[in-house]
Design an enzyme around this catalytic site. Structure first.
Site, PDB file in Angstrom:
ATOM      1  N   TYR A   1       2.067  -8.915   4.798  1.00 44.44           N
ATOM      2  CA  TYR A   1       2.183  -7.822   3.834  1.00 44.44           C
ATOM      3  C   TYR A   1       3.547  -7.136   3.838  1.00 44.44           C
ATOM      4  O   TYR A   1       4.092  -6.822   2.768  1.00 44.44           O
ATOM      5  CB  TYR A   1       1.044  -6.819   4.032  1.00 44.44           C
ATOM      6  CG  TYR A   1      -0.242  -7.308   3.413  1.00 44.44           C
ATOM      7  CD1 TYR A   1      -0.541  -7.033   2.081  1.00 44.44           C
ATOM      8  CD2 TYR A   1      -1.141  -8.079   4.146  1.00 44.44           C
ATOM      9  CE1 TYR A   1      -1.700  -7.500   1.500  1.00 44.44           C
ATOM     10  CE2 TYR A   1      -2.311  -8.558   3.572  1.00 44.44           C
ATOM     11  CZ  TYR A   1      -2.581  -8.266   2.244  1.00 44.44           C
ATOM     12  OH  TYR A   1      -3.734  -8.752   1.664  1.00 44.44           O
TER      13      TYR A   1
ATOM     14  N   GLU B   1      -9.859  -7.807   4.341  1.00 43.96           N
ATOM     15  CA  GLU B   1      -9.717  -9.166   4.869  1.00 43.96           C
ATOM     16  C   GLU B   1     -10.148  -9.247   6.330  1.00 43.96           C
ATOM     17  O   GLU B   1     -10.717 -10.256   6.765  1.00 43.96           O
ATOM     18  CB  GLU B   1      -8.275  -9.631   4.669  1.00 43.96           C
ATOM     19  CG  GLU B   1      -7.977  -9.947   3.207  1.00 43.96           C
ATOM     20  CD  GLU B   1      -6.514  -9.799   2.826  1.00 43.96           C
ATOM     21  OE1 GLU B   1      -5.652  -9.848   3.748  1.00 43.96           O
ATOM     22  OE2 GLU B   1      -6.234  -9.634   1.625  1.00 43.96           O
TER      23      GLU B   1
ATOM     24  N   GLY C   1     -16.859 -26.858 -13.678  1.00 49.75           N
ATOM     25  CA  GLY C   1     -17.540 -25.618 -13.317  1.00 49.75           C
ATOM     26  C   GLY C   1     -18.980 -25.828 -12.940  1.00 49.75           C
ATOM     27  O   GLY C   1     -19.656 -24.907 -12.465  1.00 49.75           O
TER      28      GLY C   1
END
Length: 401
Positions: A97, A139, A275
């Protein structure tokens, strides 16, 4: 997590028009800048999406949306959930990050120059820190509940051709341990080295069967490429170079597009093309659990040559009175049989299909190309289906609203 001041919020929101005008320019420059300083991150980011420009466009939309809602972050909940699942699948870690933040803020300064003053950049630094804290926390919770972290070796126990475009890979843990459980609808990231790019490339593939403890099955469409879209590097490597006995590295199952298993409502599974894979997992799980829920399996594809799992679906419908199907072929081949291979000719039209005999209070799960999903969502809204009963999956750069 620190709270932004009123002045910082106002400064971030004031940049919204600028982001609308220059967002993609900023994000394109951001990726070039970051990769120049940290080329190892090319192993994490989809380089095909970099080439096509879809990833910078997606990031630009995300930055714009964050800025526009900086004073009401609750509306970003579903987007944050989808992104954090993707990040966890890619093994994004807290140390990534600061790198992203440094180069994103640097790109803003590089592109806009004197158009942004230092107090505004300070506000954006604080805003990015707030968002990073939210993502890192979410996360961390995903990692703590995951079957494993990072990429783990699996062996291809079996490979099966499902159609002209789709092949299934049965993946068993290379160490001989049992395959983990997962929620139907989730996906794996599979990592392969791409010689042409000189880097590892991860791609996400939906799990296409119920949990069984023996293997994890993914069913992959060969992305051949079109005039405006390059061929899929990883899908072609899997189709052409991966056979039974090959070792592949995969991440733990992730994804929040999952079957609401605790509900008793009818289920309508709506898919286009590849899909179909998470829908197979959802239906297989309901069958394995001997669920009495009514299931309508709606699928659209070009014709029988690309219709994966056709016989499996026919057998399932024949064996289970609570399961019905509606299959649409857009370009019928001479060998395609109506009532056997398909039910309707033309594009899927939920408005017509459900208006004739709707499924009250059903939960609708939709997966396919983004325009397909948007069309089906619009059709359901037109039929007054509550938005809370419409669930969509998006892997790549698109959004469905």
């Amino acid at each position: 997590m620190s709270t932004l001041t009123t002045d910082q919020i106002a400064r971030v929101k004031a940049t919204v028009p600028v982001l609308a005008a220059h967002g993609t320019t900023i994000t394109r420059h951001f990726y070039k800048r970051m990769f120049a300083h940290h080329p190892e991150l090319k192993n994490v980011f989809n380089q095909t999406h970099q080439i096509s420009g879809s990833q910078p466009e997606t990031l630009a939309r995300a930055v714009y949306t964050y800025a526009a809602n900086i004073d009401n972050l609750g509306v970003l909940g579903s987007a944050v959930s989808r992104i954090t699942h993707k990040h966890a699948s890619l093994n994004i870690r807290p140390e990534h990050y600061p790198i992203v933040g440094r180069h994103l803020l640097g790109a803003i300064v590089d592109v806009l120059g004197d158009a942004v003053d230092k107090p505004t950049m300070d506000a954006w630094e604080a805003a990015y820190g707030q968002l990073a804290d939210i993502m890192i926390g979410a996360e961390a919770r995903l990692y703590s509940g995951a079957a494993w972290t990072g990429f783990r070796p699996f062996v291809v126990a079996r490979k099966e051709i499902e159609s002209d475009e789709i092949a299934s890979f049965y993946l068993a843990p290379a160490d001989g341990s049992p395959a983990c459980s997962f929620e139907p609808g989730q996906y794996l990231s599979v990592k392969r080295f791409v010689d042409e790019l000189g880097v590892d490339q991860p791609r996400q593939y939906s799990l296409s069967d119920a949990p069984n403890g023996h293997w994890l099955r993914i069913s992959v469409k060969r992305e051949a490429g079109r005039e405006d879209t390059p061929a899929g590097h990883v899908s072609n490597l899997l189709h052409d170079g991966v056979e039974a006995g090959t070792i592949v590295h995969v991440s733990a199952p992730m994804g929040d597009f999952t079957l609401k298993r605790a509900r008793t409502t009818p289920v309508v599974l709506v898919s286009g093309g590849v899909g179909v894979t998470p829908m197979i997992s959802m239906l297989s799980t309901l069958l394995a659990e001997r669920s009495p829920r009514r299931v309508t399996f709606v699928h659209a594809c070009r014709n029988g040559r690309v219709h994966a799992f056709r016989q499996w679906l026919n057998d399932t419908v024949a064996a289970h009175p609570n399961v019905a199907r509606a299959v649409f072929y857009e370009a019928i081949d001479a060998t395609d049989r109506q009532g056997v291979d398909y039910d309707f000719e033309g594009r899927l039209d939920l408005t017509k299909l459900l208006a004739q005999g709707g499924v009250p209070d059903a939960d609708y799960y939709i997966c396919g190309p983004v325009p397909f999903m948007q069309a089906q969502r619009d059709a359901l809204v037109a039929l007054s289906v509550d938005a809370g009963r419409i669930h969509t999956e998006v892997f790549g750069s698109g959004t469905v609203e």
